[in-house]
Design a protein around this motif. Structure first.
Motif: not given
Lengths: 321, 316
Positions: A291-296, A85-100, A286-288
């Motif tokens: 990426p998912a749309g593009l990979i489909i 819950l502490s990472q809800i909708l977090c922005h892309p970063s080094a720890a989470h390349l495409l956010g959360c 955008w990261w939500l």
């Protein structure tokens, strides 16, 4: 029209040897022994396939996506079991390349896990429908007569019911999980395969080598399994390739409607439709979405290009026979 | 010649209708615990189930149920939606016209773009323009319809504020048509999916026709390129599209369901989706059967049109 010229030349080209000498076909017509040993069917098919650069790239893309989804989680380790819950909708970063995502799952890791479902269900549904359709179509076409008419009217009936409606009704009836999704998709997809294979069988069964099986006392099963199906394999493989792309799209569509695989399982379509809920929010998530749309899109186009190239490869094999 | 073909084809359609109704009824009986259990919910006990099974006739043999059901349908009775407290036939009367507006407009727009661009691609094949348009139609095929819809909303509604994000609301066709600005995005979304279909078929159909002998003959007798293309090739390629229109009803239905759900368009597709979420079996079954009848009729019309347009079909 100048545009006509390359076509006509291309149609003539296979019979002329590239070095200007007598081609294999001409040599055989003249009664000469072919100077080169005929290459195997797979080898020739691969050569035609490899000439198509787009198809090679697409094949590479498919291999990459499979590695990404199945080997990726071993390298890019994320927690896909419990929400954070502490990472809800977090922005892309080094720890989470495409956010959360809205539940705090790492989005890139989520796409890998969802891809496993999409690819597994897509391939398995394609395999099941191709196998069922293949056997059904071959039997129907080989037996012919009233049996063929009966079996084909059943197929017509199945194809008349709009597939999406059956899919929705079946998803309402059965609790959708990976395994049931495979059979729900295959439940109608095999119909088209059956019709195609039946058409192929109708032309193949009049060939001399199939007739010869009967003359030599072979059973109908032997004719179908050993002679008709191996020769229809081109059509079958091409259809199977398209089936994978179609199944991934169907699964995505059902995921959007809420009738796909259920949480905590996920697939690309479910990830995408969850992300789309954040489209209208004031922030740009955008990261939500992309990426998912593009990979489909990329996966489905890649499978289609490979299918098209395979069709060319198998057709050329028949031409050069 | 035509009548013989017609009779054979109609008989086929009747047999197919028989199987379709059989499959649909069997589908409803696949529901765990039977259709009544789906209606009453998980807390229903044995006597209640038995009581409602008797009321709805689900305790009768399957074959009796089947004939009673078909008999009722022949009299225009497609069942009764308890969830909406309205007969399925009335629901269809309410929602079908609005769906037809969406599908009709979408089809017209997609054909206006799809046919000429397909011809253009075939004539200019393997050029940059052809590859670009092929890319567009591949996108139309490989992108989930709901994603296209949401992207249109994002771009044209949220970013540019040109069109509203929701489809026109209203209970009559007149009310729908009175809000043309709200219609643009749903119709365009629908048309884009259908466009991908027509342009690809038109391209391959024109390309197939261009290498036929009759084209060579036309050129040999001195017909201009314009005349060869529009007088000969185009007319023959159009036959393919006419047949395709009849055969693609299942695809068009799928498109309608997704577009209506995304844009909240008050048509049959949205109603079908709502029926699925609330497990309204009568509506699900009725809509499925009616759409299937439309598909069978469409296939039949396509074959007849094909036979009328192309005499070669009748003799084979």
């Amino acid at each position: 029209m100048t545009g006509m010229m390359p076509e006509t030349q291309a149609a003539v080209a296979p019979t002329a040897a590239p070095d200007g000498g007598v081609s294999v076909v001409e040599a055989m017509e003249l009664g000469l022994q072919p100077s080169v040993k005929p290459r195997g069917m797979l080898r020739r098919g691969w050569e035609v396939f490899a000439e198509n650069k787009l198809a090679l790239v697409s094949l590479g893309v498919i291999v990459f996506i499979i590695l990404f989804c199945f080997i990726g989680p071993l390298i890019y380790k994320t927690n896909q079991v419990s929400t954070n819950l502490s990472q809800i909708l977090c922005h892309p970063s080094a720890a989470h390349l495409l956010g959360c995502d809205p539940l705090g799952y790492d989005e890139l890791g989520r796409i890998m896990v969802g891809g496993q479902t999409s690819l597994e269900v897509g391939c398995a549904a394609a395999f099941v429908s191709v196998v069922i359709g293949m056997v059904y179509g071959a039997i129907s076409g080989y037996i012919g007569g009233p049996v063929d008419s009966f079996l084909m009217r059943v197929v017509d009936a199945g194809l008349s019911i709009p597939s999406i409606m059956v899919l929705i009704v079946l998803s309402v009836i059965f609790h959708p999980n990976r395994l049931t999704m495979i059979f729900i998709i295959a439940a109608f997809y095999w119909l088209g395969v059956a019709r195609l294979v039946r058409g192929e069988t109708l032309t193949l069964r009049t060939r001399e080598y199939v007739q010869a099986v009967k003359v030599l006392g072979g059973t109908g099963w032997r004719a179908v399994l050993r002679h008709i199906l191996p020769n229809a394999i081109g059509t079958i493989i091409v259809q199977g390739t398209f089936a994978v792309a179609d199944s991934i799209l169907i699964l995505a569509g059902l995921g959007f409607l809420g009738f796909g695989v259920q949480f905590p399982s996920t697939d690309w379509g479910s990830i995408l439709s969850n992300g789309l809920q954040y489209l209208q929010s004031s922030q740009n998530y955008w990261w939500l979405i992309y990426p998912a749309g593009l990979i489909i899109i990329v996966t489905c186009i890649a499978f289609n290009f490979v299918g098209d190239a395979l069709r060319d490869a198998f057709e050329t094999r028949l031409q050069r026979r | 010649m035509v009548t013989g073909y017609l009779i054979r084809r109609i008989l086929q359609a009747i047999v197919v209708t028989f199987f379709v109704t059989l499959i649909t009824l069997a589908l409803i009986h696949l529901v765990p615990g039977g259709p009544v259990a789906a209606l009453l919910g998980q807390k229903a006990n044995g006597p209640e189930l038995a009581y409602y099974n008797r009321i709805y006739g689900f305790n009768r043999p399957f074959i009796i149920q089947y004939f009673k059901w078909v008999w009722a349908m022949m009299h225009g009775n497609f069942g009764y939606s308890i969830k909406n407290n309205i007969s399925v036939a009335a629901e269809v009367g309410l929602y079908l016209p609005k769906t037809l507006v969406l599908v009709g407009l979408g089809l017209v727009v997609s054909l206006i773009f799809g046919i000429p661009l397909g011809v253009y691609q075939a004539v200019k094949r393997y050029t940059v323009g052809d590859y670009a348009l092929t890319g567009v139609s591949f996108l139309g095929y490989a992108t989930p319809t709901f994603f296209i819809g949401f992207l249109l909303i994002e771009w044209f509604s949220l970013d540019l504020h040109i069109f509203p994000s929701e489809a026109p609301q209203g209970s009559t066709v007149g009310q729908i048509l009175s809000q043309p600005r709200a219609l643009v995005l749903p119709v365009f979304c629908y048309a884009f999916v259908a466009y991908a279909l027509w342009s690809r078929y038109m391209r391959s159909s024109v390309m197939d026709n261009l290498v036929q002998d009759y084209v060579r003959t036309a050129r040999a007798k001195g017909a201009s390129e314009r005349r060869v293309l529009w007088g000969h090739v185009f007319r023959n390629s159009l036959i393919t599209i006419v047949t395709l229109l009849g055969l693609s009803i299942p695809v068009l239905v799928a498109g309608a369901i997704f577009v209506e759900v995304v844009f909240n368009y008050p048509g049959m597709g949205l109603e079908f989706f709502n029926a699925a979420t609330s497990v309204d079996l009568a509506t699900l079954m009725g809509f499925t059967v009616i759409t299937t009848f439309a598909t069978i009729a469409g296939n039949l019309l396509a074959d007849v049109a094909y036979a009328v347009l192309d005499p070669r079909v009748r003799y084979s």
